[in-house]
Design a protein around this motif. Structure first.
Motif, short mmCIF file in Angstrom:
data_model
loop_
_atom_site.label_atom_id
_atom_site.label_comp_id
_atom_site.label_asym_id
_atom_site.label_seq_id
_atom_site.Cartn_x
_atom_site.Cartn_y
_atom_site.Cartn_z
N ASP A 270 -12.98 4.89 -0.47
CA ASP A 270 -11.56 4.56 -0.63
C ASP A 270 -11.06 3.79 0.60
OD1 ASP A 270 -11.43 5.83 -3.07
OD2 ASP A 270 -10.63 7.70 -2.26
N LEU A 271 -9.95 3.11 0.43
CA LEU A 271 -9.33 2.36 1.52
C LEU A 271 -7.92 2.90 1.75
CD1 LEU A 271 -10.50 -1.21 0.48
CD2 LEU A 271 -11.51 0.28 2.23
N ILE A 272 -7.51 2.95 3.00
CA ILE A 272 -6.22 3.52 3.38
C ILE A 272 -5.33 2.40 3.91
CG2 ILE A 272 -5.07 5.22 4.86
CD1 ILE A 272 -7.06 6.50 2.90
N SER A 273 -4.17 2.22 3.27
CA SER A 273 -3.22 1.19 3.72
C SER A 273 -2.42 1.71 4.93
CB SER A 273 -2.25 0.83 2.59
OG SER A 273 -1.36 1.92 2.36
N ALA A 274 -1.71 0.80 5.58
CA ALA A 274 -0.90 1.17 6.74
C ALA A 274 0.19 2.18 6.36
CB ALA A 274 -0.27 -0.07 7.36
N ASN A 275 0.83 1.96 5.21
CA ASN A 275 1.89 2.88 4.79
C ASN A 275 1.35 4.27 4.49
OD1 ASN A 275 3.95 1.02 5.06
ND2 ASN A 275 3.89 0.38 2.92
N VAL A 276 0.23 4.34 3.80
CA VAL A 276 -0.38 5.65 3.50
C VAL A 276 -0.78 6.33 4.80
CG1 VAL A 276 -2.40 6.77 2.45
CG2 VAL A 276 -1.12 5.02 1.18
N ASN B 95 4.25 3.50 17.14
CA ASN B 95 2.96 3.91 17.71
C ASN B 95 1.89 4.00 16.62
OD1 ASN B 95 4.87 6.16 19.62
ND2 ASN B 95 3.86 4.38 20.49
N LEU B 96 2.28 4.52 15.46
CA LEU B 96 1.33 4.64 14.36
C LEU B 96 0.93 3.26 13.83
CD1 LEU B 96 2.76 7.72 12.45
CD2 LEU B 96 0.71 7.61 13.88
N ALA B 97 1.89 2.33 13.80
CA ALA B 97 1.57 0.97 13.36
C ALA B 97 0.58 0.33 14.32
CB ALA B 97 2.84 0.14 13.27
N THR B 98 0.77 0.54 15.60
CA THR B 98 -0.15 0.00 16.60
C THR B 98 -1.53 0.64 16.46
OG1 THR B 98 1.66 -0.41 18.14
CG2 THR B 98 -0.56 -0.27 19.07
N MET B 99 -1.55 1.94 16.24
CA MET B 99 -2.84 2.63 16.06
C MET B 99 -3.57 2.08 14.84
SD MET B 99 -3.42 6.71 15.77
CE MET B 99 -4.94 7.42 16.35
N PHE B 100 -2.82 1.88 13.76
CA PHE B 100 -3.43 1.35 12.54
C PHE B 100 -3.99 -0.05 12.81
CE2 PHE B 100 -3.58 -0.95 8.57
CZ PHE B 100 -4.20 -0.04 7.73
N GLU B 101 -3.23 -0.88 13.50
CA GLU B 101 -3.69 -2.24 13.81
C GLU B 101 -4.97 -2.23 14.65
OE1 GLU B 101 -0.37 -4.22 15.63
OE2 GLU B 101 0.81 -4.11 13.78
N MET B 102 -5.07 -1.27 15.55
CA MET B 102 -6.28 -1.15 16.37
C MET B 102 -7.48 -0.76 15.51
SD MET B 102 -4.60 0.56 19.81
CE MET B 102 -6.06 1.45 20.18
N LEU B 103 -7.24 0.05 14.49
CA LEU B 103 -8.32 0.45 13.59
C LEU B 103 -8.68 -0.67 12.62
CD1 LEU B 103 -7.07 4.06 12.83
CD2 LEU B 103 -9.10 3.45 14.17
N ASP B 104 -7.68 -1.45 12.22
CA ASP B 104 -7.87 -2.55 11.27
C ASP B 104 -8.16 -3.83 12.06
OD1 ASP B 104 -7.84 -4.24 9.07
OD2 ASP B 104 -5.65 -4.28 8.92
#
Length: 130
Positions: free
Chosen positions: A106-112, A65-74
């Protein structure tokens, strides 16, 4: 009468009851168990056990779910999001942004992103178990 109401509100805030009820309600809506009372009791027991062991807090979102959320933001697919996007995501999940030391540039990676969100959820549940 007003003093009693103020004391009651202070008590609820001090023990983070509104946040607890909000998160328990979110879990209920997400899982929609057949037996909601038993689900809530079980969840509170899991929180207590997790507080003692430091593992297995009940999470509304899992890693996918978090990966999907990140992809939606990115949306550009660059592999990172901006700090304002990150903070907005935290707020939308009901998580605190007060202790974030990132600069807006700053930039936030998917893992962070995933690690920080899971850590903040654990901190949130741990605060309720005290």
């Amino acid at each position: 009468m007003e003093d009693r109401e103020a004391e009651g509100r202070e008590y609820l805030v001090q023990h983070k009851i509104p946040e607890l009820l909000h998160n328990l309600s979110a879990l209920l809506l997400y899982h929609r168990p057949e037996r909601p009372r038993e689900f809530l009791i079980s969840t509170l027991e899991k929180i207590k056990l997790a507080k003692m062991t430091g593992i297995d807090y009940p999470y509304l979102l899992d890693e996918s779910n978090l990966a999907t959320m990140f992809e939606m933001l990115d949306v550009a697919g660059k592999g990172y999001i901006t700090v304002p996007q990150y903070k907005g995501a935290l707020e939308s999940l009901g998580l605190s942004i007060q202790d974030e030391d990132y600069k807006d540039t700053d930039l936030i990676s998917a893992n962070v992103f995933k690690e920080n969100v899971m850590k903040k959820f654990a901190e949130l549940w741990a605060a309720f178990a005290s």
